[in-house]
Design a protein around this motif. Sequence first.
Motif, PDB file in Angstrom:
ATOM      1  N   GLU A 172      56.856 -26.606  51.702  1.00  0.00           N
ATOM      2  CA  GLU A 172      56.220 -26.320  50.415  1.00  0.00           C
ATOM      3  C   GLU A 172      56.287 -24.845  50.035  1.00  0.00           C
ATOM      4  OE1 GLU A 172      51.683 -26.589  48.531  1.00  0.00           O
ATOM      5  OE2 GLU A 172      52.249 -27.877  50.216  1.00  0.00           O
ATOM      6  N   TRP A 173      56.105 -23.947  51.028  1.00  0.00           N
ATOM      7  CA  TRP A 173      56.010 -22.520  50.696  1.00  0.00           C
ATOM      8  C   TRP A 173      57.175 -21.699  51.250  1.00  0.00           C
ATOM      9  CZ3 TRP A 173      56.137 -20.378  55.410  1.00  0.00           C
ATOM     10  CH2 TRP A 173      55.497 -21.015  56.481  1.00  0.00           C
ATOM     11  N   LEU A 174      58.200 -22.332  51.768  1.00  0.00           N
ATOM     12  CA  LEU A 174      59.266 -21.599  52.444  1.00  0.00           C
ATOM     13  C   LEU A 174      60.009 -20.634  51.519  1.00  0.00           C
ATOM     14  CD1 LEU A 174      60.807 -24.307  54.817  1.00  0.00           C
ATOM     15  CD2 LEU A 174      59.254 -22.421  55.379  1.00  0.00           C
ATOM     16  N   GLU A 175      60.125 -20.958  50.237  1.00  0.00           N
ATOM     17  CA  GLU A 175      60.852 -20.082  49.329  1.00  0.00           C
ATOM     18  C   GLU A 175      60.090 -18.784  49.057  1.00  0.00           C
ATOM     19  OE1 GLU A 175      61.932 -22.038  45.750  1.00  0.00           O
ATOM     20  OE2 GLU A 175      63.278 -23.479  46.731  1.00  0.00           O
ATOM     21  N   ALA A 176      58.788 -18.802  49.124  1.00  0.00           N
ATOM     22  CA  ALA A 176      57.978 -17.594  48.873  1.00  0.00           C
ATOM     23  C   ALA A 176      56.762 -17.638  49.800  1.00  0.00           C
ATOM     24  CB  ALA A 176      57.549 -17.521  47.420  1.00  0.00           C
ATOM     25  N   PRO A 177      56.953 -17.394  51.090  1.00  0.00           N
ATOM     26  CA  PRO A 177      55.876 -17.612  52.061  1.00  0.00           C
ATOM     27  C   PRO A 177      54.693 -16.652  51.952  1.00  0.00           C
ATOM     28  CG  PRO A 177      57.784 -16.586  53.100  1.00  0.00           C
ATOM     29  CD  PRO A 177      58.213 -16.995  51.734  1.00  0.00           C
ATOM     30  N   PHE A 178      54.882 -15.473  51.335  1.00  0.00           N
ATOM     31  CA  PHE A 178      53.807 -14.493  51.311  1.00  0.00           C
ATOM     32  C   PHE A 178      53.217 -14.291  49.921  1.00  0.00           C
ATOM     33  CE2 PHE A 178      56.713 -13.233  54.790  1.00  0.00           C
ATOM     34  CZ  PHE A 178      55.870 -13.522  55.846  1.00  0.00           C
ATOM     35  N   GLU A 179      53.543 -15.144  48.999  1.00  0.00           N
ATOM     36  CA  GLU A 179      52.994 -15.039  47.651  1.00  0.00           C
ATOM     37  C   GLU A 179      51.756 -15.921  47.509  1.00  0.00           C
ATOM     38  OE1 GLU A 179      55.891 -15.897  44.696  1.00  0.00           O
ATOM     39  OE2 GLU A 179      57.124 -14.138  45.124  1.00  0.00           O
ATOM     40  N   GLY A 180      50.923 -15.546  46.563  1.00  0.00           N
ATOM     41  CA  GLY A 180      49.789 -16.393  46.220  1.00  0.00           C
ATOM     42  C   GLY A 180      48.667 -16.412  47.234  1.00  0.00           C
ATOM     43  N   VAL A 181      48.530 -15.348  48.053  1.00  0.00           N
ATOM     44  CA  VAL A 181      47.431 -15.301  49.014  1.00  0.00           C
ATOM     45  C   VAL A 181      46.145 -14.936  48.271  1.00  0.00           C
ATOM     46  CG1 VAL A 181      46.530 -14.190  51.081  1.00  0.00           C
ATOM     47  CG2 VAL A 181      48.979 -14.630  50.874  1.00  0.00           C
ATOM     48  N   ASP A 182      45.124 -15.772  48.399  1.00  0.00           N
ATOM     49  CA  ASP A 182      43.839 -15.544  47.745  1.00  0.00           C
ATOM     50  C   ASP A 182      42.957 -14.710  48.679  1.00  0.00           C
ATOM     51  OD1 ASP A 182      41.414 -15.555  46.513  1.00  0.00           O
ATOM     52  OD2 ASP A 182      41.274 -17.728  46.281  1.00  0.00           O
ATOM     53  N   PRO A 183      42.651 -13.447  48.323  1.00  0.00           N
ATOM     54  CA  PRO A 183      41.832 -12.613  49.215  1.00  0.00           C
ATOM     55  C   PRO A 183      40.483 -13.225  49.551  1.00  0.00           C
ATOM     56  CG  PRO A 183      42.808 -11.284  47.460  1.00  0.00           C
ATOM     57  CD  PRO A 183      43.056 -12.729  47.111  1.00  0.00           C
ATOM     58  N   GLN A 184      39.954 -14.076  48.671  1.00  0.00           N
ATOM     59  CA  GLN A 184      38.653 -14.675  48.921  1.00  0.00           C
ATOM     60  C   GLN A 184      38.720 -15.848  49.895  1.00  0.00           C
ATOM     61  OE1 GLN A 184      37.334 -15.213  44.727  1.00  0.00           O
ATOM     62  NE2 GLN A 184      35.681 -13.833  45.313  1.00  0.00           N
ATOM     63  N   ARG A 185      39.943 -16.183  50.335  1.00  0.00           N
ATOM     64  CA  ARG A 185      40.090 -17.226  51.356  1.00  0.00           C
ATOM     65  C   ARG A 185      40.521 -16.635  52.700  1.00  0.00           C
ATOM     66  NH1 ARG A 185      41.042 -23.052  50.151  1.00  0.00           N
ATOM     67  NH2 ARG A 185      39.945 -23.442  48.201  1.00  0.00           N
ATOM     68  N   VAL A 186      40.516 -15.316  52.810  1.00  0.00           N
ATOM     69  CA  VAL A 186      40.836 -14.667  54.078  1.00  0.00           C
ATOM     70  C   VAL A 186      39.612 -14.738  54.982  1.00  0.00           C
ATOM     71  CG1 VAL A 186      41.497 -12.524  55.193  1.00  0.00           C
ATOM     72  CG2 VAL A 186      42.538 -13.147  53.016  1.00  0.00           C
TER      73      VAL A 186
END
Length: 218
Positions: A172-186
Amino acid sequence: MSDAAQPTAAEVRAAAEAVKTALDRHLAAVERRSGEDDPAVYEAFNLLAAAAEAYDELLYERYDEVTPFEIPGAEDALPPYTGPEEPHAVSVLIRRDYAVVEPQRLLAQAQRVEAADADDGETAGTVPGALGVLFGEFEPDEIASRHKEFGLEEGDSTLWVTAADDPAEAGEWLEAPFEGVDPQRVVCRFDVSAVFDDELDDDEVLEDEELEPLDAER
């Protein structure tokens, strides 16, 4: 800023009380810490940093005064966690920086690996090729522990653990593995940087300078 936009004295006082509460919470978390990287201590640190920064800003806007406190990383602190209380999946995001300080050593190590595998083609003749060979052969943790052997010098590194409601679909995320990280879910974050060592060294130098007059009297 105009007088109309200035915070009230009550707002400044409330911000000061929030700092006191955050200080108590941080101390309590430290006293109860379960290990070196206790997430509760990290969360309390972030809340204290945010409270101190808010108070400092209001104090300056209202009274043109500042506090003497500076919390490392306060500007980069993560927002409060708002992810699921019981995550069904987590993602671990790691970044480690290296400087290639000895290219010949890097090339030699990669060529040894390549020579041991007769099926591989000759790809270790360039630095990018050598990096591909070594990172393809060794786990990232082994590269980190043996970086000097490979002609590398460690830079900053960070590890983020993020929570998800459900596991991601395969690919699902292999094409852009580091995009779309939600800081509030860290859930938690662990940083390693020479800048932290520099800050400690500066404090030690300051302490030594302060002690010199006492030593001279003796």
